[in-house]
Write a protein that holds these residues in place. Structure first.
Motif, PDB file in Angstrom:
ATOM      1  N   ALA A  81       0.821  -1.218   0.000  1.00  0.00           N
ATOM      2  CA  ALA A  81       0.000   0.000   0.000  1.00  0.00           C
ATOM      3  C   ALA A  81       0.853   1.266   0.000  1.00  0.00           C
ATOM      4  O   ALA A  81       0.590   2.193  -0.780  1.00  0.00           O
ATOM      5  CB  ALA A  81      -0.959  -0.016   1.185  1.00  0.00           C
ATOM      6  N   PRO A  82       1.891   1.375   0.847  1.00  0.00           N
ATOM      7  CA  PRO A  82       2.748   2.559   0.754  1.00  0.00           C
ATOM      8  C   PRO A  82       3.450   2.688  -0.609  1.00  0.00           C
ATOM      9  O   PRO A  82       3.614   3.800  -1.111  1.00  0.00           O
ATOM     10  CB  PRO A  82       3.768   2.342   1.879  1.00  0.00           C
ATOM     11  N   TYR A  83       3.838   1.559  -1.196  1.00  0.00           N
ATOM     12  CA  TYR A  83       4.445   1.623  -2.530  1.00  0.00           C
ATOM     13  C   TYR A  83       3.477   2.198  -3.555  1.00  0.00           C
ATOM     14  O   TYR A  83       3.871   2.962  -4.449  1.00  0.00           O
ATOM     15  CB  TYR A  83       4.875   0.232  -2.987  1.00  0.00           C
ATOM     16  N   LEU A  84       2.206   1.834  -3.439  1.00  0.00           N
ATOM     17  CA  LEU A  84       1.216   2.324  -4.398  1.00  0.00           C
ATOM     18  C   LEU A  84       1.020   3.837  -4.296  1.00  0.00           C
ATOM     19  O   LEU A  84       0.603   4.478  -5.257  1.00  0.00           O
ATOM     20  CB  LEU A  84      -0.127   1.621  -4.167  1.00  0.00           C
ATOM     21  N   LYS A  85       1.312   4.401  -3.143  1.00  0.00           N
ATOM     22  CA  LYS A  85       1.138   5.837  -2.956  1.00  0.00           C
ATOM     23  C   LYS A  85       2.434   6.610  -3.131  1.00  0.00           C
ATOM     24  O   LYS A  85       2.454   7.844  -3.017  1.00  0.00           O
ATOM     25  CB  LYS A  85       0.565   6.105  -1.556  1.00  0.00           C
ATOM     26  N   ALA A  86       3.516   5.902  -3.423  1.00  0.00           N
ATOM     27  CA  ALA A  86       4.815   6.560  -3.551  1.00  0.00           C
ATOM     28  C   ALA A  86       4.975   7.195  -4.925  1.00  0.00           C
ATOM     29  O   ALA A  86       4.267   6.874  -5.875  1.00  0.00           O
ATOM     30  CB  ALA A  86       5.934   5.539  -3.326  1.00  0.00           C
ATOM     31  N   SER A  87       5.933   8.114  -5.010  1.00  0.00           N
ATOM     32  CA  SER A  87       6.285   8.712  -6.293  1.00  0.00           C
ATOM     33  C   SER A  87       7.094   7.717  -7.107  1.00  0.00           C
ATOM     34  O   SER A  87       7.901   6.958  -6.562  1.00  0.00           O
ATOM     35  CB  SER A  87       7.104   9.981  -6.078  1.00  0.00           C
ATOM     36  N   ALA A  88       6.883   7.740  -8.423  1.00  0.00           N
ATOM     37  CA  ALA A  88       7.607   6.808  -9.295  1.00  0.00           C
ATOM     38  C   ALA A  88       7.395   7.219 -10.735  1.00  0.00           C
ATOM     39  O   ALA A  88       6.393   7.861 -11.077  1.00  0.00           O
ATOM     40  CB  ALA A  88       7.104   5.384  -9.091  1.00  0.00           C
ATOM     41  N   PRO A  89       8.322   6.860 -11.622  1.00  0.00           N
ATOM     42  CA  PRO A  89       8.078   7.039 -13.058  1.00  0.00           C
ATOM     43  C   PRO A  89       6.830   6.255 -13.467  1.00  0.00           C
ATOM     44  O   PRO A  89       6.476   5.249 -12.835  1.00  0.00           O
ATOM     45  CB  PRO A  89       9.341   6.456 -13.709  1.00  0.00           C
ATOM     46  N   GLU A  90       6.194   6.681 -14.519  1.00  0.00           N
ATOM     47  CA  GLU A  90       4.924   6.077 -14.912  1.00  0.00           C
ATOM     48  C   GLU A  90       5.044   4.582 -15.173  1.00  0.00           C
ATOM     49  O   GLU A  90       4.163   3.798 -14.790  1.00  0.00           O
ATOM     50  CB  GLU A  90       4.362   6.775 -16.155  1.00  0.00           C
ATOM     51  N   ASP A  91       6.118   4.142 -15.815  1.00  0.00           N
ATOM     52  CA  ASP A  91       6.246   2.716 -16.097  1.00  0.00           C
ATOM     53  C   ASP A  91       6.394   1.902 -14.805  1.00  0.00           C
ATOM     54  O   ASP A  91       5.874   0.785 -14.688  1.00  0.00           O
ATOM     55  CB  ASP A  91       7.409   2.439 -17.047  1.00  0.00           C
ATOM     56  N   VAL A  92       7.079   2.480 -13.828  1.00  0.00           N
ATOM     57  CA  VAL A  92       7.234   1.797 -12.545  1.00  0.00           C
ATOM     58  C   VAL A  92       5.901   1.766 -11.803  1.00  0.00           C
ATOM     59  O   VAL A  92       5.535   0.746 -11.193  1.00  0.00           O
ATOM     60  CB  VAL A  92       8.322   2.470 -11.694  1.00  0.00           C
ATOM     61  N   ARG A  93       5.167   2.862 -11.839  1.00  0.00           N
ATOM     62  CA  ARG A  93       3.853   2.896 -11.188  1.00  0.00           C
ATOM     63  C   ARG A  93       2.935   1.827 -11.759  1.00  0.00           C
ATOM     64  O   ARG A  93       2.243   1.107 -11.027  1.00  0.00           O
ATOM     65  CB  ARG A  93       3.200   4.269 -11.351  1.00  0.00           C
ATOM     66  N   ARG A  94       2.923   1.696 -13.056  1.00  0.00           N
ATOM     67  CA  ARG A  94       2.064   0.685 -13.671  1.00  0.00           C
ATOM     68  C   ARG A  94       2.516  -0.721 -13.276  1.00  0.00           C
ATOM     69  O   ARG A  94       1.697  -1.595 -12.999  1.00  0.00           O
ATOM     70  CB  ARG A  94       2.068   0.832 -15.197  1.00  0.00           C
TER      71      ARG A  94
END
Length: 352
Positions: A81-94
């Motif tokens: 859950a914290p990872y899902l709310k973290a900042s990241a490049p778009e490809d990493v977020r997906r």
């Protein structure tokens, strides 16, 4: 700790009624995942979630949902859950949302094993939402197929058909093994719903797909010749061919590769085999098969296996004056005392 109490699955895109969500309705959308905060993640965090999910899946297969789900739930809440709310490049977020989607599916699968179908539904719905947000079409279809499996287990044949058909229709261009993965479940669902023609047509389609699949490949879903034999057994049983079902289950076990198969599913399918052997009047064979289940019972924490062992107790109760059945009952009472009323295994004791 259960994620159903926290925001990972608390905000759902879909209603509890679970109308089938179309791929275009979920792709790129989510209500629960928002970037922000000080933490930033990269591919290493994604890889760690995938690796832990694989390990949790292994633990679930080996020891059952009651054992593995608390770990999966805690990992989902405290790490993912914290990872899902973290900042990241778009490809990493997906990629992270895709990994979280499959973890939600797996945790729902564990909840089904515990008999917690309402919780399982919440995980599955959130998994669909995350699959759409990450454009992960394969996991989206995998989850809908899992919802069909759950419906078959609950004996909701028409609902199982609805989900299995939706999963198959929505699946992207697939190789033959994934096509078999989908059509095998369709066949089982149709049979459970009493749709004989569709069930037989779908199992033939599955056979054709498997004949075209690379026998060495373990692709999406890990569908194998042993799985096809299991689905054939279920279709034959639901259509009234008990002897044929026993034959197909025995073929399943001959084809089964222990290193690649779930320990829990092996216990469940062995229980099914015993139940159907007894239905054919083969008491000694059924008891011998049930003894195999009891051999492994202490190692598993599975509501589904418990259900089968209780069914064993019910089915052998009329036969407890037979020494073979009585020995089985006495052993079951020792191996799984919490599941049984001891009086039911002793024909000399009144049962009221």
């Amino acid at each position: 700790m259960d994620p159903s109490r926290r925001s990972v699955i608390g905000a759902s895109l879909f209603s509890a009624a679970l109308a089938i969500p179309g791929w275009q309705d979920v792709v790129g959308r989510t209500e629960a995942v928002r970037s922000g905060g000080a933490q930033r993640i990269g591919t290493a965090e994604v890889d760690s979630v995938v690796a832990v999910t694989d390990r949790l899946s292994d633990l679930d297969d080996q020891f059952g949902g009651r054992y593995a789900r608390p770990m999966a739930a805690a990992f989902l809440v405290n790490v993912v859950a914290p990872y899902l709310k973290a900042s990241a490049p778009e490809d990493v977020r997906r990629a992270m949302m895709s990994a979280a989607s499959f973890l939600c599916y797996l945790t729902g699968w564990m909840a089904v094993d515990e008999g917690l179908h309402g919780i399982a539904q919440q995980y599955y719905v959130k998994g669909l939402e995350l699959a759409g947000a990450s454009h992960d079409h394969l996991t989206y279809c995998h989850i809908m197929r899992g919802m069909s499996v759950r419906s078959v287990d609950l004996r909701h044949g028409p609902t199982a058909v609805k989900w299995a058909d939706a999963a198959s229709e929505a699946s992207p261009a697939a190789g033959p093994r994934m096509a078999a993965f989908m059509s095998g479940q369709q066949a089982h669902s149709y049979a459970d719903a009493g749709e004989r023609h569709n069930a037989l047509s779908s199992i033939r389609k599955t056979e054709v797909s498997m004949s075209r699949a690379d026998s060495q490949a373990r692709t999406f879903g890990g569908y194998s010749a042993a799985t096809l034999a299991y689905h054939t057994a279920q279709v034959r049983y639901e259509l009234g061919d008990v002897a044929g079902s026993v034959e197909s289950l025995q073929l399943h076990f001959r084809l089964r590769e222990p290193t690649n198969e779930s320990h829990r599913s092996g216990m469940r399918f062995t229980s099914m085999l015993a139940e159907r052997q007894l239905a054919l009047g083969h008491l000694d064979e059924a008891c011998a098969t049930w003894h195999e289940v009891l051999d492994d019972y202490p190692s598993i924490q599975s509501g589904q296996v418990d259900k089968h062992v209780r069914e064993m107790a019910r089915l052998i109760r009329p036969h407890t004056r037979n020494p073979t059945a009585r020995d089985l009952g006495e052993r079951a009472r020792l191996v799984a005392p919490a599941l049984f009323d001891a009086r039911r295994f002793n024909p000399g004791v009144p049962t009221g």
